[in-house]
Design a protein around this motif. Sequence first.
Motif, PDB file in Angstrom:
ATOM      1  N   SER A   1     -25.581  55.094   7.219  1.00 23.32           N
ATOM      2  CA  SER A   1     -25.506  53.272   7.320  1.00 23.32           C
ATOM      3  C   SER A   1     -25.438  53.253   9.192  1.00 23.32           C
TER       4      SER A   1
ATOM      5  N   ASN B   1     -33.454  53.656  12.426  1.00 26.23           N
ATOM      6  CA  ASN B   1     -34.291  52.996  12.098  1.00 26.23           C
ATOM      7  C   ASN B   1     -33.174  51.556  11.659  1.00 26.23           C
TER       8      ASN B   1
ATOM      9  N   TYR C   1     -29.630  55.324   9.464  1.00 23.58           N
ATOM     10  CA  TYR C   1     -30.097  54.255   9.871  1.00 23.58           C
ATOM     11  C   TYR C   1     -29.207  53.308  10.761  1.00 23.58           C
TER      12      TYR C   1
ATOM     13  N   LEU D   1     -36.688  48.281   5.265  1.00 24.74           N
ATOM     14  CA  LEU D   1     -36.113  49.464   4.308  1.00 24.74           C
ATOM     15  C   LEU D   1     -38.557  50.369   3.781  1.00 24.74           C
TER      16      LEU D   1
ATOM     17  N   SER E   1     -39.822  53.768   4.695  1.00 30.96           N
ATOM     18  CA  SER E   1     -38.675  55.010   5.918  1.00 30.96           C
ATOM     19  C   SER E   1     -38.456  55.703   5.071  1.00 30.96           C
TER      20      SER E   1
ATOM     21  N   VAL F   1     -32.325  48.742   9.256  1.00 26.95           N
ATOM     22  CA  VAL F   1     -32.579  48.118   7.936  1.00 26.95           C
ATOM     23  C   VAL F   1     -31.261  46.960   7.962  1.00 26.95           C
TER      24      VAL F   1
END
Length: 638
Positions: free
Chosen positions: A446, A606, A450, A582, A585, A608
């Motif tokens: 996390s 990314n 991302y 999401l 990805s 998200v």
Amino acid sequence: MQETIDLAAGPQHPNQFALLRQRRFAPFFWTQFAGAANDNLFKFAFTVMVTYQLSVGWLPPKMAGLVIGALFILPFLLFSATSGQLTDKWDKTRMFRFVKNLEIGIMLLAAWGFYAANVPVLLGCTFLMGLHSTLFGPVKFAYLPQVLRSSELTGGNGMVEMGTFVAILLGNVAGGLLVAVPEIGHLQVAIACVALAVVGRVVAQFIPSAPATDPGLVVNWNPVTETWRNLRLAHGNLVVFRSLLGISWMWFFGAVFLSQFPSFAKEVLHGDEQVASLLLVVFSIGIGTGSLLCEVLSRRHVEIGLVPLGAIGMSVFAIDLYFASRGLPPADGLHLLAFVSQPAHWRVIADLALLSLFAGLYSVPMYALIQMRSQPTHRARIIAANNILNALFMIASSVIAGALLGAGASIPQIFLCVGIANAVVAGYIFLLVPEYLLRFVAWMVSHIVYRFKVRGDEHIPVEGAAILACNHVSFVDAVLLMAASPRPIVFLMDHRIFRVPVLGWLFRLAKAIPIAPRAEDPVAYEAAFAAAAKVLQDGNLLGIFPEGGITRDGTLQPFKGGIMKILETAPVPVVPMALTNLWGSYFSRVEQGGAMVRPFRRGVFNRVGLNVGAAMTVAETTPEALRARVDTLLRART
């Protein structure tokens, strides 16, 4: 009437420093700060006095630090169990004021001891100040979860940890400077010790009432039987008990370094007393910085995923400190400026700073976890058990370090051994308590794979059973939900995902429940629902993906009826969730091709998100209504 704290009525604060402006935290913080500073001012001034200024035949200088340290730790072994009972039985504020009154009495006696240069009296005061700290430890950590929200525990503990090490640093510096002043040094130390004790007592008067959590407790005054009972009580919750062991190991680790700083500075770094003080300053600042970083890195959760990160950093930089301190150019008593002017020493300072920073990341989440997971009625006794274990581990560190030195090991070699041992011990603890490792993986995904943002996380229950129902977009959906939740989640998952390399092992470690279609394996189907109901009946969180499989086109699929079967046997609230942005990805499927085939098809880091909605009651919940609520959350992304 004494003021009490209503958590629900208090405002949310922007960061942990704002707690210093709040009545529920600020007087407590400065009370413990003054106490920690006084402990160390007294101990260091006394050590300097008997080492450099007095000639005491029965207490040689090389033994003075060891004797003073042992006398200070002894009460933790003898009286921690009693202290934990008193803290659970009495109002916490009553305990604070009692301990501060005791400190004033001890410091008045110590003031006479300094003025008269009476070593036996000061040794007695050392033992009594250890008793003061023994009484203060459980109430300090039991008070925080009573006055802080769960989202504030990490920040509050970080502030306390930072404040404690700053106070230790300032106390040592002040003690050394004051006692060294010719003619009036002893008098200055006496006045400073009494003044700090009085300041602590005045500030303690402003701590709001924190009612007793077990006022009917009958105190067992036998320290031996009660110590054993406390350890068994802590062992009743294995996650908490193993976390206690993890904290005690951190004190073992830290004690090795702190005890060796003077010799390391003189014999290895070829520096004088100022260099030894620099090492203490760097270590204290590192611990404080790491402690404060915990709230930032944890998104204000109790994020135990930081603990493995801290353990890795502790080992890496302890081992590198061994290599950095080898082959340093010979010198004789380098002063501070001469020491820092040599680039070869910068790596040593950096290793020490980063080692202690990661120790802060390691310890604060563990303390917060223990506070959150311990039963309020005996939380202080759990903290007392921790103090007992801490004392035993610190004594063991002194014995082992002494044995290694006696066997001919150098100080850098001891650092190397401790760094390697830390990796082994930490790995063992994380295998015994997989939650640490799981949260570490979730934190890494996390924060690094991302950029993950959670909205509405206040709807995730901090206690009690609930179902977390989310759309299913990728192979790491469960990992992201782990990262969002302050509590462990048991997932009900398609049995096929357990065949995926690495992820399958991870989900098995998390004790996820595999489920197969009824037509394919009716026995496994029924067993999965029975296991899911048991999770909820035990008061835990159950995570489900009602679509029954990962979406193939990015759209929300119809929800299956399995959730109604679960609610029939375990009627609990259902919290709707929606993972956003999401799809497409690396870990999600795409319309042309499968998942995990093109690592950078959407670049890196990314964005998200996860949107969490208010819980639905059993009466409100149907597959269609739940899907509509998740769909609304999915469209609410920003």
